[in-house]
Design a protein around this motif. Structure first.
Motif, short mmCIF file in Angstrom:
data_model
loop_
_atom_site.label_atom_id
_atom_site.label_comp_id
_atom_site.label_asym_id
_atom_site.label_seq_id
_atom_site.Cartn_x
_atom_site.Cartn_y
_atom_site.Cartn_z
N PHE A 170 -19.42 51.04 37.78
CA PHE A 170 -18.35 49.54 37.61
C PHE A 170 -19.63 48.58 38.76
CE2 PHE A 170 -14.97 52.33 38.56
CZ PHE A 170 -14.21 52.32 38.02
N ASN A 171 -20.78 48.25 37.81
CA ASN A 171 -21.55 46.59 37.89
C ASN A 171 -21.24 45.76 37.31
OD1 ASN A 171 -22.81 47.32 34.92
ND2 ASN A 171 -23.59 48.97 36.11
N GLU A 172 -21.35 44.71 36.97
CA GLU A 172 -21.05 43.78 36.73
C GLU A 172 -20.92 43.41 35.17
OE1 GLU A 172 -21.44 38.39 37.41
OE2 GLU A 172 -22.52 39.95 38.17
N SER A 173 -22.25 44.08 34.31
CA SER A 173 -22.32 43.70 33.23
C SER A 173 -21.46 44.62 32.29
CB SER A 173 -23.67 44.50 32.62
OG SER A 173 -24.19 45.40 33.34
N ASN A 174 -21.17 45.89 32.91
CA ASN A 174 -19.81 46.51 32.64
C ASN A 174 -18.44 45.98 32.72
OD1 ASN A 174 -22.13 48.73 32.04
ND2 ASN A 174 -21.86 50.62 33.07
N LEU A 175 -18.56 45.84 33.91
CA LEU A 175 -16.81 45.20 34.40
C LEU A 175 -17.17 43.55 33.35
CD1 LEU A 175 -17.07 45.20 38.23
CD2 LEU A 175 -15.71 47.03 36.04
N ASN A 176 -17.40 43.02 32.86
CA ASN A 176 -17.19 42.18 32.39
C ASN A 176 -16.91 42.88 30.37
OD1 ASN A 176 -17.32 39.65 32.94
ND2 ASN A 176 -19.76 40.10 33.44
N ALA A 177 -17.71 43.91 29.57
CA ALA A 177 -17.29 43.86 28.86
C ALA A 177 -16.42 45.30 28.69
CB ALA A 177 -18.92 45.28 28.60
N LEU A 178 -15.40 46.01 29.44
CA LEU A 178 -15.15 46.03 29.86
C LEU A 178 -13.37 45.79 29.58
CD1 LEU A 178 -16.04 49.78 32.26
CD2 LEU A 178 -15.01 49.48 29.75
N ARG A 179 -13.57 44.25 30.83
CA ARG A 179 -12.76 43.55 30.35
C ARG A 179 -12.43 42.56 29.16
NH1 ARG A 179 -12.86 37.30 33.19
NH2 ARG A 179 -10.19 37.65 32.89
N GLU A 180 -13.16 42.41 28.51
CA GLU A 180 -12.96 42.09 27.28
C GLU A 180 -12.80 43.22 26.42
OE1 GLU A 180 -13.52 39.99 23.71
OE2 GLU A 180 -13.79 39.47 25.76
N LEU A 181 -12.77 44.27 26.48
CA LEU A 181 -11.68 45.27 25.61
C LEU A 181 -10.67 46.00 25.72
CD1 LEU A 181 -14.64 48.58 25.93
CD2 LEU A 181 -13.71 47.25 23.39
N ALA A 182 -10.11 45.37 26.64
CA ALA A 182 -9.01 45.29 27.36
C ALA A 182 -8.35 44.42 26.79
CB ALA A 182 -8.86 45.62 28.71
N ILE A 183 -8.47 43.35 26.87
CA ILE A 183 -7.92 42.25 26.68
C ILE A 183 -8.30 42.48 25.33
CG2 ILE A 183 -8.14 39.75 26.16
CD1 ILE A 183 -10.05 38.89 28.99
N GLN A 184 -8.68 42.76 24.14
CA GLN A 184 -8.12 42.75 22.85
C GLN A 184 -7.00 43.84 22.56
OE1 GLN A 184 -12.22 43.79 21.56
NE2 GLN A 184 -13.63 41.80 21.52
N THR A 185 -7.33 44.69 23.55
CA THR A 185 -6.99 46.34 23.19
C THR A 185 -4.77 45.34 23.33
OG1 THR A 185 -8.21 47.71 23.92
CG2 THR A 185 -5.68 48.24 23.90
#
Length: 437
Positions: A170-185
Motif C-alpha cells: 500500500f504505497n502511494e503509487s500502488n494506491l493511485n493505480a488501484l484507485r484508477e482500476l476501481a474507478i474504471q471498473t
C-alpha cells in the motif's frame, strides 16, 4: 456497509451479521453492536482451531439481508466450500440477499494488471461473473493520502500490520493505480446498467453517458495512422475506445496478418479490439456501436474513387444511415510527392474506360430510339448526358474522351451524309461544334 446496515435494522429490516473481519479495529467492533450475529463455526487444522463463517447456520436462520465480509477470503480446509464467494453463491441461490465487500485487486480479470502494477500476484481472486450478478455495487473511494492516514491511525490494520502495509503493497503509487482500476471498473458497471435500462425501456441508443469511441479498421497498413488518431482523441476526451474489424470471410492471409498487427497496436495504446463476422460492414458496425453505447465512430478516409452508388465509402454510408453517432473521418497514410504531378482526373484506368464506353454506347442506342421524335440539335443532348456521367464518375480525362467519341459517333450515325464523317450542311456543323464545346 455496517453503518447502512444499522440504519436499515433500526427501520425494522431483518439484518444479520454472518462474518465481519475487524482485524482488531475497535471502531469496527463498535459498529457491530446492536446487530444480530451468527456464531462462527470452529474448525481444526494442523492442530489449531480456526473460526469460519457458518453457512449452515445462515441457511437455517435465513435473514432478509446477511452481512458477509471479505468476498475473496480463502476458507480453512474442511469448510464446505474452498472460497467464501462460493458460500455467497449458495446463499444467493437460497434466496438470501448478501451484502459483502471486495478490494478491486481481487477481481479475476484484473489479476495480470494488478501483478504488473504492484509486482505481487493475488492468489485470492473472485470471478467477475459474481460482480455482474450483483444488483447494486457501491464504490468506497478514498484518495491515497486519506487511506495512508487511516493506516497510520490504525483504522485499517493494527499498527504493526499497518507499517508493513505502507512500506510494501500500500504505497502511494500502488494506491493511485488501484484507485484508477476501481474507478474504471465502476464505469464499466455503469455502462452495463445503462444498456440494461435501454433494453428494458425499448429506447434506441446510444445514451451519451460517457464518451465512447469506436474506430473501424479495414486491414490495411494505413490503419496505423487511424488507430493512433483514435488514441489521441480518446486521451483528449477521456474516452473509452476500441477498434473493430468486420471479417467478411474473403480477406487474404496477408490482410489477416495486418489486422492482427493493428490489434496489437491497439492493445499497446490502451484500447480494446474485436473481430466481427458478417457480410455487411455497415450493418455490423452500427449494430455493435449501439450494443456498446458508443458515442463516436471513427473511420479512415477512402482514397479510392468509387464508380457505383452502392460502393460508396463507409464514412458516407454511416452519415446517410444514422444521425445518433458522431462520425469522424481521418486522413490515412503518407502522401508521396513526385517531381511531376498529374491531376488525379487525368489518370486512365480500365474501370474508367469501361464506364465511359458503356455510357457512349447507351447514348447511341437511346438516340436511335428517340430520332423519329427529336430534332438533330436536341438529339445531341443524349450524348451530352454521357459526357456528364463520365465527368461525375470517371473524372475530367474520361469526360473529354467521352466528348470526342460522342462527337464522332453523333457525326457518323446522325448527320448527312450518314455513315461517314463528312458534313455538308452549316447547321449540322454548328450543332456538332457547340456540342463538343
Amino acid at each position: 456497509m455496517l453503518r447502512t446496515a444499522r440504519e436499515r435494522a433500526e427501520e425494522g429490516d431483518d439484518i444479520v451479521i454472518g462474518v465481519v473481519e475487524s482485524h482488531g479495529r475497535a471502531d469496527t467492533e463498535a459498529l457491530c453492536e446492536g446487530l444480530s450475529r451468527i456464531p462462527l463455526a470452529p474448525l481444526q487444522h494442523h492442530g489449531r482451531t480456526f473460526y469460519e463463517f457458518d453457512i449452515d447456520a445462515a441457511l437455517e436462520r435465513k435473514p432478509t439481508i446477511l452481512l458477509v465480509d471479505e468476498l475473496a477470503h480463502r476458507n480453512i480446509p474442511g469448510s464446505r466450500h474452498p472460497r467464501r464467494y462460493q458460500d455467497i453463491e449458495e446463499l444467493l441461490d437460497a434466496g438470501i440477499d448478501v451484502w459483502t465487500t471486495v478490494n478491486v485487486q481481487h477481481l479475476e480479470s484484473l489479476n495480470d494488471d494488478v501483478a504488473r502494477i504492484t509486482g505481487i500476484r493475488m492468489r485470492e481472486t473472485v470471478p467477475d461473473a459474481l460482480l455482474e450478478r450483483a444488483r447494486d455495487v457501491s464504490l468506497v473511494d478514498l484518495t491515497p493520502e486519506e487511506l495512508l492516514e487511516r493506516l497510520r491511525r490504525g483504522k485499517v490494520y493494527i499498527p504493526e500490520q499497518a507499517r508493513a502495509a505502507m512500506e510494501g503493497y500500500f504505497n502511494e503509487s500502488n494506491l493511485n493505480a488501484l484507485r484508477e482500476l476501481a474507478i474504471q471498473t465502476m464505469a464499466e458497471r455503469v455502462d452495463a446498467d445503462v444498456k440494461v435500462a435501454m433494453d428494458a425501456s425499448g429506447r434506441a441508443g446510444p445514451w451519451p453517458v460517457r464518451p465512447h469511441l469506436l474506430v473501424v479498421v479495414n486491414g490495411s497498413e494505413d490503419d496505423v495512422s487511424l488507430v493512433r488518431a483514435a488514441h489521441r482523441m480518446a486521451e483528449r476526451r477521456l474516452a473509452v475506445w476500441r477498434a473493430v474489424y468486420v471479417d467478411k470471410g474473403i480477406a487474404s492471409p496477408e490482410q489477416q496478418l495486418t489486422v492482427e498487427k493493428i490489434f496489437s497496436l491497439v492493445t499497446r495504446l490502451g484500447g480494446d479490439s474485436l473481430r466481427l463476422q458478417g457480410h455487411s460492414q455497415l450493418g455490423e458496425v452500427l449494430n455493435y456501436a449501439r450494443s456498446i453505447n458508443a458515442t463516436t465512430i471513427m473511420v479512415g478516409r477512402d482514397a479510392k474513387r468509387r464508380w457505383w452508388p452502392w460502393s460508396r465509402p463507409l464514412a458516407q454510408r454511416l452519415i446517410a444511415h444514422t444521425d445518433v453517432f458522431d462520425i469522424v473521418v481521418v486522413a490515412q497514410g503518407n502522401v508521396k510527392q513526385s517531381r511531376r504531378k498529374r491531376p488525379p482526373g487525368w489518370r486512365l484506368r480500365p474501370p474508367q474506360l469501361l464506364a465511359t464506353s458503356l455510357a457512349v454506347m447507351a447514348s447511341l442506342g437511346i438516340a436511335h430510339l428517340l430520332e423519329p421524335w427529336l430534332e438533330l440539335a436536341n438529339l445531341s443532348l443524349v450524348f451530352l448526358a454521357a459526357v456528364l456521367f463520365s465527368a461525375i464518375w470517371a473524372g475530367t480525362a474520361m469526360a473529354m474522351l467521352s466528348a470526342v467519341v460522342g462527337f464522332l459517333v453523333f457525326n457518323f450515325f446522325f448527320t448527312e451524309p450518314r455513315l461517314t464523317f463528312a458534313m455538308v450542311e452549316r447547321g449540322q456543323l454548328l450543332t456538332v461544334v457547340f456540342f463538343f464545346w
